[in-house]
Design an enzyme around this catalytic site. Structure first.
Site, PDB file in Angstrom:
ATOM      1  N   CYS A 189      15.273   7.203   8.441  1.00 33.27           N
ATOM      2  CA  CYS A 189      14.327   6.662   7.373  1.00 33.27           C
ATOM      3  C   CYS A 189      13.683   7.585   6.554  1.00 33.27           C
ATOM      4  CB  CYS A 189      13.489   5.590   7.945  1.00 33.27           C
ATOM      5  SG  CYS A 189      12.403   4.682   6.672  1.00 33.27           S
ATOM      6  N   GLU A 222       6.433  11.549   5.666  1.00 34.35           N
ATOM      7  CA  GLU A 222       6.958  11.223   6.996  1.00 34.35           C
ATOM      8  C   GLU A 222       8.327  10.604   6.890  1.00 34.35           C
ATOM      9  OE1 GLU A 222       2.861   9.835   9.164  1.00 34.35           O
ATOM     10  OE2 GLU A 222       3.986   8.387   8.193  1.00 34.35           O
ATOM     11  N   CYS A 225       8.366   0.027   9.781  1.00 33.48           N
ATOM     12  CA  CYS A 225       8.239  -0.186   8.217  1.00 33.48           C
ATOM     13  C   CYS A 225       6.829  -0.471   7.746  1.00 33.48           C
ATOM     14  CB  CYS A 225       8.989  -1.428   7.915  1.00 33.48           C
ATOM     15  SG  CYS A 225      10.476  -1.530   8.419  1.00 33.48           S
ATOM     16  N   CYS A 229       2.223  -2.356  -3.171  1.00 30.88           N
ATOM     17  CA  CYS A 229       2.482  -3.767  -2.517  1.00 30.88           C
ATOM     18  C   CYS A 229       1.278  -4.172  -1.525  1.00 30.88           C
ATOM     19  CB  CYS A 229       3.676  -3.852  -1.915  1.00 30.88           C
ATOM     20  SG  CYS A 229       5.108  -3.325  -2.947  1.00 30.88           S
ATOM     21  N   ASN A 268       4.376  -5.494  10.044  1.00 32.04           N
ATOM     22  CA  ASN A 268       3.762  -4.289  10.985  1.00 32.04           C
ATOM     23  C   ASN A 268       2.438  -4.195  10.707  1.00 32.04           C
ATOM     24  OD1 ASN A 268       6.020  -3.760  12.923  1.00 32.04           O
ATOM     25  ND2 ASN A 268       6.999  -2.971  10.794  1.00 32.04           N
ATOM     26  N   CYS A 310       1.494  -3.202   2.306  1.00 34.56           N
ATOM     27  CA  CYS A 310       2.303  -1.954   2.673  1.00 34.56           C
ATOM     28  C   CYS A 310       1.196  -0.865   2.891  1.00 34.56           C
ATOM     29  CB  CYS A 310       3.191  -1.526   1.565  1.00 34.56           C
ATOM     30  SG  CYS A 310       3.957   0.021   1.988  1.00 34.56           S
ATOM     31  N   CYS A 323       3.124   6.362  -2.946  1.00 31.75           N
ATOM     32  CA  CYS A 323       4.075   5.314  -3.823  1.00 31.75           C
ATOM     33  C   CYS A 323       2.907   5.005  -4.986  1.00 31.75           C
ATOM     34  CB  CYS A 323       4.333   4.224  -3.093  1.00 31.75           C
ATOM     35  SG  CYS A 323       5.494   3.230  -4.108  1.00 31.75           S
TER      36      CYS A 323
END
Ligand code: SAH
Ligand code: SF4
Length: 403
Positions: free
Chosen positions: A139, A126, A378, A150, A335, A153, A146
């Site tokens: 962004c 994205e 984010c 984290c 978020n 996330c 990934c």
């Protein structure tokens, strides 16, 4: 084994699955090649050596300045050369499979990329465009998923991981310019561009895909092409210490560090890479970052997690830690995403935290969440096809616990 696990109490593995393989398309795209590589490709298809430099210059201009989507549009290139190029190459960008527009004007594109032949699912990333009054920020993602985990996330819960190629990274900027009609020769006059800034803050850890990110950002910042200045490009890292200095030396863009915690114990949980590169090492790399100065400050990102890292003691320690580093602090309201156990700090707590930092002399803007309604904010990015079921997530955590 408990059936519900609080992620704050679980140590997740530093890295998970190995990188997936990438199978290039039959006709490769020229996007993402440096001038030298372009010249080599031209040599491969028989363009005489004496013509190559001029052809490279022409191609560069058409591809990166004008945004040509095929060779036919490149009218200053001879017809014969255009046909020759079209027989072997494309100027294809990643395929746009969905576009969502938020009520606040934020746009999110879902892009499909070539994957390994045997994989059932296509690779997707994205890319998000955030318009503001004085700028427009894109962004950009550096990986499908990934490899890091984290705890707060969404991207970190994605299984499938592969590095993007330089072309796929530059391609995201080009897709944005295509979709926003933002090339030099289109409606928007040069100098009044919509995409003015780039942040490597989408999916993935850019410093774990160093070469491709470097090659891509050198193209994005090239004056004769896309032309977004290095000062308007920010690379965000969760703290891959050995590559931070390299980023300063070889790319020269602005640096952002995902700090999120001021004590190693907590940062080990939130950003598990901290176990490899603890806070003191990370801050030393920031002190040594080439080009950091009061005019070019390093941004420290700090996600506000209710009851986890948002106390005034944390704010005090934060100020102490950053002493001597030209820094600004970016507070990010957490978020939420489906399945997370974290909550965003209360607004008055965020304000108190911000005020403390401000009074200590740091600029401490609170990042306004943008595009939350389309999961574009984010840490919310995650390809639709890649969602882990609750059971799969639990299995992953269980695996981590038995490590
Ligand atoms: N991998 C890189 C860049 C991508 S993440 C990095 O970690 O720095 C961009 C920023 O969003 C990082 O600071 C990340 O920690 C933060 N982030 C991740 N998940 C978030 C969430 N759910 N809410 C708010 N910020 C989040
Ligand atoms: Fe990866 Fe950054 Fe998300 Fe951590 S915050 S899992 S490094 S994308």
């Amino acid at each position: 084994m408990q059936s519900t696990v609080d992620p704050r109490n679980v140590s997740l593995p530093l890295e998970k699955t190995p990188l997936e393989t990438y199978v290039p398309p039959a006709k490769p795209s020229l996007i993402g090649l440096s001038r030298e590589q372009l010249a080599e490709r031209l040599g491969d298809i028989g363009v005489p050596a004496r013509q190559r430099k001029m052809r490279v210059q022409q191609l560069w201009h058409w591809i990166y300045f004008r945004g040509a989507e095929d060779f036919d549009a490149m009218t200053s290139v001879s017809k014969e050369t255009r046909a020759q190029l079209a027989a072997h190459f494309t100027v294809a960008r990643p395929e746009v499979v969905a576009e969502q527009v938020s009520s606040d004007g934020t746009r999110k594109w879902l892009l499909r990329l070539p994957s390994g032949e045997k994989l059932e699912r296509p690779h997707e990333v994205e890319c998000v465009y955030i318009p503001e009054t004085d700028r427009g920020t894109l962004c950009v993602s550096s990986q499908v998923g990934c490899t890091l985990n984290c705890a707060f996330c969404h991207t970190g819960t994605q299984r499938l991981v592969r590095n993007l190629t330089a072309g796929e990274i530059v391609g995201q900027v080009m897709v944005a310019r295509d979709r926003l009609n933002d090339w030099a020769d289109r409606e928007t006059p040069a100098g009044n561009r919509l995409v003015t800034n780039v942040v490597m803050m989408g999916m993935g850890e850019p410093l774990y895909n160093f070469d491709a990110v470097r090659d891509a950002l050198l193209i994005v910042s090239d004056n004769e092409g896309i032309g977004i200045s290095r000062r308007r490009i920010t690379l965000s890292t969760s703290g891959v210490v050995p590559n931070i200095i390299r980023a300063g030396e070889e790319i020269g863009v602005m640096l952002a560090i995902s700090l999120h915690a001021v004590r190693d114990e907590l940062r080990n949980e939130l950003v598990p890479l901290n176990r490899k590169y603890p806070i003191e090492q990370l801050l030393q790399a920031c002190r040594d970052y080439p080009g950091a100065s009061n005019a070019r400050r390093i941004t420290f990102e700090y996600v506000m997690l209710k009851g986890v890292n948002d106390s005034l003691d944390d704010a005090k320690l934060l100020v102490k830690l950053l002493k001597g580093i030209p820094a600004k602090i970016n507070l990010i309201p957490f978020n939420p995403w489906p399945g997370t156990a974290y909550e965003c700090s209360d607004w008055d707590q965020i304000e108190k935290f911000s005020e403390y930092i401000f009074n200590a002399g740091y600029s401490s803007p609170v990042r306004t969440p943008r595009g939350r309604d389309i999961l574009a904010a984010c840490g919310q990015l995650k390809s639709e096809t890649e969602k882990l079921s609750a059971r799969e997530r639990q299995a992953l955590r269980a695996m981590a616990m038995t490590d």
